[in-house]
Design an enzyme around this catalytic site. Structure first.
Site, PDB file in Angstrom:
ATOM      1  CE1 TYR A  34     -44.029   1.413   1.032  1.00  0.00           C
ATOM      2  CE2 TYR A  34     -45.717   0.211  -0.171  1.00  0.00           C
ATOM      3  CZ  TYR A  34     -45.009   1.375   0.062  1.00  0.00           C
ATOM      4  OH  TYR A  34     -45.277   2.502  -0.676  1.00  0.00           O
ATOM      5  CE  LYS A  52     -46.639   3.673   3.127  1.00  0.00           C
ATOM      6  NZ  LYS A  52     -46.231   5.080   2.894  1.00  0.00           N
TER       7      LYS A  52
END
Length: 358
Positions: free
Chosen positions: A242, A246
């Protein structure tokens, strides 16, 4: 018998002599119990007051977000919001609809997407809110969505790349889920809609990143061999994937800004705040249960979390800041890796190849 009478008399006299002392002892014990109860209650109240004060301090200083103050109206404008059937995506779409925009809810789940469109139409009083199917975990679905949109919709003024996942698994093409959905799907979608955005300028592309981009890394050799930016399948790998995705969002926005120089399209990325949404729906059950009490207490609501997205989409005068990163409705500095122009350029080139654009 006389002896027994004497004994009883002595006992009665003893009790009579002791009675005032017993009464005093009982009164003292009652007073001590009252004092102890009062002390305990005061300590409990102080503890509760301390916790409430701590909560208010942390919430207002760390978690509470600023508000988008723009009064811009959007009648005649069209916006796409990905992942808008729930969370901050739905809140963002609702606000755009209230301002008069035609809003396309680009979502994977048809039932939930149509339900969200109904909710938004009812609450906003705007009938120009429609669902269109988009599964960012499938590049074919992204291409199909773009083709349908370009054939049926004459305008595109705002593209909000909001959808995001945190979890393991693979996309239809075998990419890691976080990388495939959070970055590659949005990369392809933006690329396919870029000409329409240019034709309708001034227009904007807003990508929801996260503060966790600072913990992200990009290993191109791993991406080539594993089709992902992590090699494992643990909970930690899910979290790291994750963060990596990002970082890709921030670098994508940086390079997109370079490519849009001289056009009427501007782009921004943002940290929405710490929000209680369905983002972690792919996390293990025990981790969701562990996070829930803390999230309920401290995290922003979806409506609060949508404010910086709305700021980047609507705020007048921020066009010179295209390519930059925002948080709490204000310009913020990004991590060191996210300022690497060479890394951003290479990620763009690799993403073009992986998405079939080159």
């Amino acid at each position: 018998m006389n002896k027994n009478r004497n004994d009883r008399g002595q006992q009665s006299a003893f009790v009579a002599a002791r009675l005032p002392q017993i009464v005093i002892e009982e009164e003292t014990a009652a007073w001590l119990r009252a004092v102890f109860g009062s002390v305990v209650m005061s300590a409990l109240l102080c503890l509760i007051a301390g916790f409430v004060s701590f909560y208010v301090l942390v919430y207002y200083c760390v978690f509470r977000s600023a508000r988008c103050s723009s009064s811009m109206k959007l009648k005649g404008k069209t916006a796409i919001v990905t992942g808008s059937n729930t969370g901050i995506g739905k809140s963002t779409a609702l606000e755009l609809a209230k301002r008069g925009a035609r809003v396309i809810l680009a979502c994977r789940n048809k039932e939930r997407g149509e339900a969200a469109a109904y909710d938004i139409r009812r609450e906003s009083g705007n009938n120009q809110v429609v669902f269109m199917h988009l599964d960012l975990a499938s590049l074919k679905s992204v291409q199909s969505f773009a083709e349908t949109f370009l054939k049926t919709e004459p305008r595109l003024d705002i593209l909000i790349n909001n959808a995001g996942v945190m979890g393991l698994g693979c996309t239809e093409e075998g990419f890691g889920m976080a990388f495939g959905v959070n970055h590659l799907g949005h990369f392809l979608l933006t690329s396919l809609l870029l000409e329409r955005l240019k034709q309708c300028g001034p227009s904007r592309v807003v990508t929801v990143a996260a503060l966790l981009h600072r913990l992200g890394t990009i290993d191109f050799s791993l991406l080539t061999s594993q089709k992902d930016l992590v090699s494992g399948q643990s909970t930690w790998d899910s979290f790291q994937a994750y963060c990596n995705s990002k970082l890709c969002n921030v670098l994508f926005t940086r390079e997109l800004s370079n490519k849009l120089e001289g056009t009427s399209v501007s782009c921004y990325c943002l940290h929405p705040g710490v929000i209680y949404t369905e983002l972690g729906r792919s996390m293990s059950l025990w981790l969701q249960l562990l996070m829930m009490p803390f999230a309920k207490l401290f995290f922003l609501s979806p409506e609060g979390g949508s404010q910086t997205t709305l700021y980047c989409a609507l705020q007048e005068g921020i066009e010179p800041l295209s390519g930059r990163y925002f948080s709490n409705c204000a310009l913020q500095q990004v991590g060191v890796k996210a300022r690497d122009d060479a890394l951003a350029k290479k990620l763009w080139e690799v993403s073009e190849r992986l998405s079939g654009l080159s």
